[in-house]
Write a protein that holds these residues in place. Structure first.
Motif, PDB file in Angstrom:
ATOM      1  N   SER A 212      51.203-103.902 -48.993  1.00 19.01           N
ATOM      2  CA  SER A 212      50.704-105.112 -48.345  1.00 19.01           C
ATOM      3  C   SER A 212      49.425-105.564 -49.030  1.00 19.01           C
ATOM      4  CB  SER A 212      50.431-104.852 -46.856  1.00 19.01           C
ATOM      5  OG  SER A 212      49.851-105.991 -46.242  1.00 19.01           O
ATOM      6  N   GLY A 213      49.187-106.850 -49.014  1.00 20.76           N
ATOM      7  CA  GLY A 213      47.968-107.400 -49.583  1.00 20.76           C
ATOM      8  C   GLY A 213      46.856-107.549 -48.570  1.00 20.76           C
ATOM      9  N   SER A 214      47.090-107.097 -47.333  1.00 16.46           N
ATOM     10  CA  SER A 214      46.076-107.254 -46.289  1.00 16.46           C
ATOM     11  C   SER A 214      45.870-105.951 -45.532  1.00 16.46           C
ATOM     12  CB  SER A 214      46.479-108.346 -45.295  1.00 16.46           C
ATOM     13  OG  SER A 214      47.570-107.924 -44.502  1.00 16.46           O
ATOM     14  N   LEU A 215      44.655-105.786 -45.005  1.00 15.98           N
ATOM     15  CA  LEU A 215      44.350-104.611 -44.196  1.00 15.98           C
ATOM     16  C   LEU A 215      45.174-104.600 -42.919  1.00 15.98           C
ATOM     17  CD1 LEU A 215      42.691-102.089 -43.601  1.00 15.98           C
ATOM     18  CD2 LEU A 215      40.867-103.566 -42.712  1.00 15.98           C
ATOM     19  N   SER A 216      45.388-105.771 -42.338  1.00 19.95           N
ATOM     20  CA  SER A 216      46.179-105.834 -41.104  1.00 19.95           C
ATOM     21  C   SER A 216      47.602-105.344 -41.347  1.00 19.95           C
ATOM     22  CB  SER A 216      46.196-107.262 -40.547  1.00 19.95           C
ATOM     23  OG  SER A 216      46.741-108.166 -41.488  1.00 19.95           O
ATOM     24  N   GLY A 217      48.149-105.617 -42.539  1.00 18.87           N
ATOM     25  CA  GLY A 217      49.489-105.136 -42.876  1.00 18.87           C
ATOM     26  C   GLY A 217      49.531-103.624 -43.003  1.00 18.87           C
ATOM     27  N   LEU A 218      48.531-103.057 -43.678  1.00 18.61           N
ATOM     28  CA  LEU A 218      48.458-101.597 -43.809  1.00 18.61           C
ATOM     29  C   LEU A 218      48.312-100.942 -42.442  1.00 18.61           C
ATOM     30  CD1 LEU A 218      46.109-101.019 -46.898  1.00 18.61           C
ATOM     31  CD2 LEU A 218      48.580-101.405 -46.837  1.00 18.61           C
ATOM     32  N   ARG A 219      47.456-101.499 -41.614  1.00 12.45           N
ATOM     33  CA  ARG A 219      47.217-100.927 -40.289  1.00 12.45           C
ATOM     34  C   ARG A 219      48.481-100.976 -39.441  1.00 12.45           C
ATOM     35  NH1 ARG A 219      45.540-103.164 -35.334  1.00 12.45           N
ATOM     36  NH2 ARG A 219      44.494-101.606 -33.971  1.00 12.45           N
ATOM     37  N   ALA A 220      49.191-102.095 -39.490  1.00 11.12           N
ATOM     38  CA  ALA A 220      50.409-102.223 -38.694  1.00 11.12           C
ATOM     39  C   ALA A 220      51.450-101.193 -39.118  1.00 11.12           C
ATOM     40  CB  ALA A 220      50.980-103.636 -38.834  1.00 11.12           C
ATOM     41  N   ALA A 221      51.592-101.004 -40.425  1.00 11.27           N
ATOM     42  CA  ALA A 221      52.568-100.030 -40.913  1.00 11.27           C
ATOM     43  C   ALA A 221      52.176 -98.609 -40.524  1.00 11.27           C
ATOM     44  CB  ALA A 221      52.698-100.142 -42.433  1.00 11.27           C
ATOM     45  N   ALA A 222      50.875 -98.310 -40.589  1.00 11.79           N
ATOM     46  CA  ALA A 222      50.410 -96.974 -40.213  1.00 11.79           C
ATOM     47  C   ALA A 222      50.595 -96.738 -38.714  1.00 11.79           C
ATOM     48  CB  ALA A 222      48.952 -96.797 -40.604  1.00 11.79           C
ATOM     49  N   LEU A 223      50.275 -97.744 -37.891  1.00 12.60           N
ATOM     50  CA  LEU A 223      50.457 -97.608 -36.446  1.00 12.60           C
ATOM     51  C   LEU A 223      51.926 -97.452 -36.074  1.00 12.60           C
ATOM     52  CD1 LEU A 223      47.886-100.246 -35.102  1.00 12.60           C
ATOM     53  CD2 LEU A 223      47.691 -97.755 -34.995  1.00 12.60           C
ATOM     54  N   ALA A 224      52.806 -98.004 -36.902  1.00 13.15           N
ATOM     55  CA  ALA A 224      54.242 -97.867 -36.662  1.00 13.15           C
ATOM     56  C   ALA A 224      54.761 -96.491 -37.066  1.00 13.15           C
ATOM     57  CB  ALA A 224      55.000 -98.959 -37.425  1.00 13.15           C
ATOM     58  N   GLY A 225      53.908 -95.691 -37.697  1.00 12.17           N
ATOM     59  CA  GLY A 225      54.312 -94.343 -38.077  1.00 12.17           C
ATOM     60  C   GLY A 225      55.096 -94.253 -39.362  1.00 12.17           C
ATOM     61  N   LEU A 226      54.978 -95.298 -40.220  1.00 13.63           N
ATOM     62  CA  LEU A 226      55.744 -95.282 -41.461  1.00 13.63           C
ATOM     63  C   LEU A 226      55.208 -94.277 -42.471  1.00 13.63           C
ATOM     64  CD1 LEU A 226      56.438 -99.091 -42.081  1.00 13.63           C
ATOM     65  CD2 LEU A 226      57.795 -97.407 -40.812  1.00 13.63           C
ATOM     66  N   GLY A 227      53.917 -93.981 -42.400  1.00 11.34           N
ATOM     67  CA  GLY A 227      53.319 -93.076 -43.375  1.00 11.34           C
ATOM     68  C   GLY A 227      51.815 -93.050 -43.227  1.00 11.34           C
ATOM     69  N   ILE A 228      51.132 -92.712 -44.332  1.00 15.35           N
ATOM     70  CA  ILE A 228      49.673 -92.623 -44.318  1.00 15.35           C
ATOM     71  C   ILE A 228      49.104 -93.566 -45.370  1.00 15.35           C
ATOM     72  CG2 ILE A 228      49.747 -90.233 -43.526  1.00 15.35           C
ATOM     73  CD1 ILE A 228      48.994 -89.368 -46.359  1.00 15.35           C
ATOM     74  N   THR A 229      47.839 -93.905 -45.198  1.00 14.66           N
ATOM     75  CA  THR A 229      47.184 -94.796 -46.146  1.00 14.66           C
ATOM     76  C   THR A 229      45.822 -94.230 -46.529  1.00 14.66           C
ATOM     77  OG1 THR A 229      46.596 -97.109 -46.581  1.00 14.66           O
ATOM     78  CG2 THR A 229      46.111 -96.256 -44.379  1.00 14.66           C
ATOM     79  N   VAL A 230      45.112 -94.956 -47.371  1.00 14.09           N
ATOM     80  CA  VAL A 230      43.805 -94.525 -47.870  1.00 14.09           C
ATOM     81  C   VAL A 230      42.788 -95.593 -47.515  1.00 14.09           C
ATOM     82  CG1 VAL A 230      42.447 -94.000 -49.934  1.00 14.09           C
ATOM     83  CG2 VAL A 230      44.825 -93.232 -49.770  1.00 14.09           C
ATOM     84  N   HIS A 231      41.629 -95.144 -47.004  1.00 14.40           N
ATOM     85  CA  HIS A 231      40.603 -96.114 -46.631  1.00 14.40           C
ATOM     86  C   HIS A 231      39.245 -95.443 -46.655  1.00 14.40           C
ATOM     87  CE1 HIS A 231      40.008-100.174 -45.198  1.00 14.40           C
ATOM     88  NE2 HIS A 231      39.138 -99.743 -44.303  1.00 14.40           N
ATOM     89  N   ALA A 232      38.214 -96.251 -46.805  1.00 10.12           N
ATOM     90  CA  ALA A 232      36.853 -95.726 -46.713  1.00 10.12           C
ATOM     91  C   ALA A 232      36.635 -95.174 -45.308  1.00 10.12           C
ATOM     92  CB  ALA A 232      35.845 -96.829 -47.021  1.00 10.12           C
ATOM     93  N   HIS A 233      36.105 -93.965 -45.226  1.00 12.24           N
ATOM     94  CA  HIS A 233      35.968 -93.296 -43.942  1.00 12.24           C
ATOM     95  C   HIS A 233      35.111 -94.094 -42.971  1.00 12.24           C
ATOM     96  CE1 HIS A 233      34.381 -90.279 -41.076  1.00 12.24           C
ATOM     97  NE2 HIS A 233      35.586 -89.767 -41.171  1.00 12.24           N
ATOM     98  N   GLY A 234      34.028 -94.691 -43.455  1.00  7.79           N
ATOM     99  CA  GLY A 234      33.120 -95.411 -42.577  1.00  7.79           C
ATOM    100  C   GLY A 234      33.637 -96.744 -42.083  1.00  7.79           C
TER     101      GLY A 234
END
Length: 290
Positions: A212-234
């Motif tokens: 996805s080209g957006s953070l909201s897309g990554l978050r939605a996929a992660a919340l759906a349980g599709l897998g894991i992502t990478v992000h700055a901890h803070g």
């Protein structure tokens, strides 16, 4: 009565961010000995030890952690006052780019303060991936960017350094016998490159389950349980958390968030916005209140 010198506080915050006296001096354009003098003087004024120092690390004490909050508040107030009383003359246009990382941060508050203090400045905002923003800056399409710094790139002023983390939901489970299911930004992406290079070096199989080209897309996929992502901890998105260490995922290292301008002199609206971001850096890695 204790009166804390803003110059000493600037040096103190630089050390807390860099975890190094020499790196703090480099960022502020000061000698390491000057930074050490500032810290000693601040400790004397506060009557408390602020850092535990050895040959390998600089770690804030509990009093140092408390001082960090006070120092940010004092410097932010000083900067807001300075901008208020000098802001009426600033005019022009600034094309500003912010990375997707800051979608849920308190950057809008920083920008709102800037617009209020400088009503004659035309602020144009672009939100995109860090790598894309660097390309736009290099092409002359932006005047200033706030984003992650590319590996090997020494340009820009560091706002803060954070560590990259593997994140998912509280229910995320990883099967060590299967390729790691990844949710990543579309290329070009600094975190995508960091994740894939880290896994390749560790010899860990992986598969991309969502791009996805957006953070909201990554978050939605992660919340759906599709897998894991990478992000700055803070800047971890709401509803997601760091994957437990028990899964033994490889360390992703740190990432630096920088403010970088196209002009070298740092003057005008872009320079003033850069100064505001650097002064309010403490607010940027705190999630916005809904």
């Amino acid at each position: 009565m204790i009166v804390l010198d803003p110059v000493l506080l600037q040096s103190f915050l630089a050390v807390t961010q860099a975890r190094s006296f020499s790196e703090a001096g480099r960022r502020l354009g000061l000698r390491q000995s000057t930074i050490s003098q500032h810290i000693r003087k601040l400790e004397d004024e506060a009557g408390r030890r602020l850092f535990v120092r050895d040959t390998h690390s600089v770690i804030p004490t509990p009093d140092g952690e408390a001082m960090e909050g006070f120092a940010r508040s004092i410097l932010e107030a000083n900067e807001r006052a300075r901008r208020y009383f000098s802001g009426s003359q600033l005019r022009g246009r600034v094309r500003f780019g912010a990375s997707e990382d800051f979608v849920s941060s308190r950057l809008p508050e920083v920008l709102a303060d800037f617009v209020r203090l400088h009503p004659l400045v035309d602020l144009a905002l672009t939100v995109d991936l860090s790598a894309t923003l660097h390309q736009m800056l290099d092409a002359g399409e932006l005047d200033l960017v706030l984003c992650k710094r590319r590996g090997g790139d020494e340009r820009g002023r560091v706002v803060w350094r954070d560590r990259l983390a593997w994140i998912g939901t509280v229910l995320t489970r990883i099967d060590p016998a299967e390729p790691l299911p990844l949710i990543l930004y579309t290329p070009p992406s600094i975190t995508r490159t960091a994740a894939l290079e880290t896994l390749e070096q560790a010899g860990r199989p992986w598969r991309i389950v969502c791009s996805s080209g957006s953070l909201s897309g990554l978050r939605a996929a992660a919340l759906a349980g599709l897998g894991i992502t990478v992000h700055a901890h803070g800047l971890m998105p709401e509803g997601l958390q760091e994957i437990p260490a028990a899964y033994r995922l490889p360390d992703l290292g740190d990432v630096e968030f920088v403010v970088q301008g196209a002009a070298r002199d740092g003057r005008g609206p872009a320079g003033e916005l850069a100064a505001a971001i650097l002064a309010d850096g403490g607010r940027l890695h705190r999630r916005a209140i809904a």
